[in-house]
Design a protein around this motif. Structure first.
Motif, mmCIF file in Angstrom:
data_model
loop_
_atom_site.group_PDB
_atom_site.id
_atom_site.type_symbol
_atom_site.label_atom_id
_atom_site.label_comp_id
_atom_site.label_asym_id
_atom_site.label_seq_id
_atom_site.Cartn_x
_atom_site.Cartn_y
_atom_site.Cartn_z
ATOM 1 N N VAL A 153 0.843 -1.196 0.000
ATOM 2 C CA VAL A 153 0.000 0.000 0.000
ATOM 3 C C VAL A 153 0.881 1.251 0.000
ATOM 4 O O VAL A 153 0.638 2.198 -0.754
ATOM 5 N N ARG A 154 1.931 1.264 0.830
ATOM 6 C CA ARG A 154 2.838 2.415 0.887
ATOM 7 C C ARG A 154 3.503 2.645 -0.466
ATOM 8 O O ARG A 154 3.555 3.763 -0.966
ATOM 9 N N ARG A 155 3.989 1.556 -1.073
ATOM 10 C CA ARG A 155 4.607 1.681 -2.410
ATOM 11 C C ARG A 155 3.585 2.150 -3.451
ATOM 12 O O ARG A 155 3.898 2.972 -4.319
ATOM 13 N N GLY A 156 2.390 1.634 -3.354
ATOM 14 C CA GLY A 156 1.327 2.050 -4.277
ATOM 15 C C GLY A 156 1.014 3.529 -4.144
ATOM 16 O O GLY A 156 0.845 4.237 -5.136
ATOM 17 N N MET A 157 0.953 4.005 -2.899
ATOM 18 C CA MET A 157 0.684 5.432 -2.676
ATOM 19 C C MET A 157 1.817 6.301 -3.210
ATOM 20 O O MET A 157 1.576 7.384 -3.748
ATOM 21 N N GLU A 158 3.048 5.823 -3.063
ATOM 22 C CA GLU A 158 4.190 6.568 -3.605
ATOM 23 C C GLU A 158 4.106 6.653 -5.125
ATOM 24 O O GLU A 158 4.391 7.710 -5.714
ATOM 25 N N LYS A 159 3.699 5.559 -5.773
ATOM 26 C CA LYS A 159 3.569 5.571 -7.236
ATOM 27 C C LYS A 159 2.439 6.509 -7.671
ATOM 28 O O LYS A 159 2.574 7.236 -8.657
ATOM 29 N N VAL A 160 1.330 6.477 -6.937
ATOM 30 C CA VAL A 160 0.210 7.371 -7.256
ATOM 31 C C VAL A 160 0.641 8.826 -7.074
ATOM 32 O O VAL A 160 0.294 9.693 -7.877
#
Length: 185
Positions: A153-160
């Motif tokens: 989730v943290r990595r996904g938020m960084e990509k977003v």
């Protein structure tokens, strides 16, 4: 699942940028462009159609547009639609072609147009940020449901966030370019 959320967010952000790009073409700079008439619609056989779909729109000179309808009976309808629009232009109808003379912009009008461009850009930025918020909410829901890990989730938020930064940067570049175009004498 993470890839789907990111792909959806990127598509929606790109649509917001494209809407801004299309809206900026309709803002009048110092030159006459056929795109100025994109939002002007006329009634043609019972339906509303853009002028560009019922006539040939050309810019033979920097401050003039010519509109040659394919159906000569549309001349009056096109002329009325232009007068009703918020372009502030007076069409000259010679029976075969409509000519639009685009007057030079005053400094005050240029400043108003710059404000309008900035407002459009801010609306596009807000749209991109709303997409970011939606994507982050989806990621958090997926975490609560146990579908993905906290690190994912943290990595996904960084990509977003990276997508958001890229699209906001694109909006800023387009805004600066249009402001310079409007302020150019």
């Amino acid at each position: 699942m993470l890839d789907e959320i990111q792909k959806s967010a990127e598509e929606r952000m790109q649509k917001a940028v494209e809407v801004l790009r299309r809206d900026l073409t309709s803002v009048r700079a110092g030159r006459a462009t056929p795109a100025m008439l994109d939002k002007v619609t006329v009634e043609y056989y019972g339906s509303q159609m853009p002028v560009s779909q019922v006539a040939s729109v050309n810019s033979p000179e920097p401050r003039m547009l010519t509109i040659a309808p394919w159906d000569k009976s549309m001349l009056g309808e096109i002329e009325r639609a232009i007068q009703k629009s918020d372009l502030g232009l007076n069409p000259n109808n010679d029976g075969a072609v409509i000519r639009l003379i685009v007057p030079a912009l005053t400094e005050q009008r240029r400043q108003e147009l710059v404000k309008q461009v900035r407002k459009m850009a801010e609306e596009a930025r807000v749209a991109v940020r709303n997409v970011r918020r939606d994507a982050n909410d989806e990621l958090k829901k997926a975490e609560k449901a146990g579908d993905v890990s906290e690190d994912d989730v943290r990595r996904g938020m960084e990509k977003v966030q990276a997508l958001t930064d890229r699209h906001v940067g694109e909006i800023d570049k387009m805004t600066v370019a249009k402001e310079q175009d409007v302020l150019e004498i």
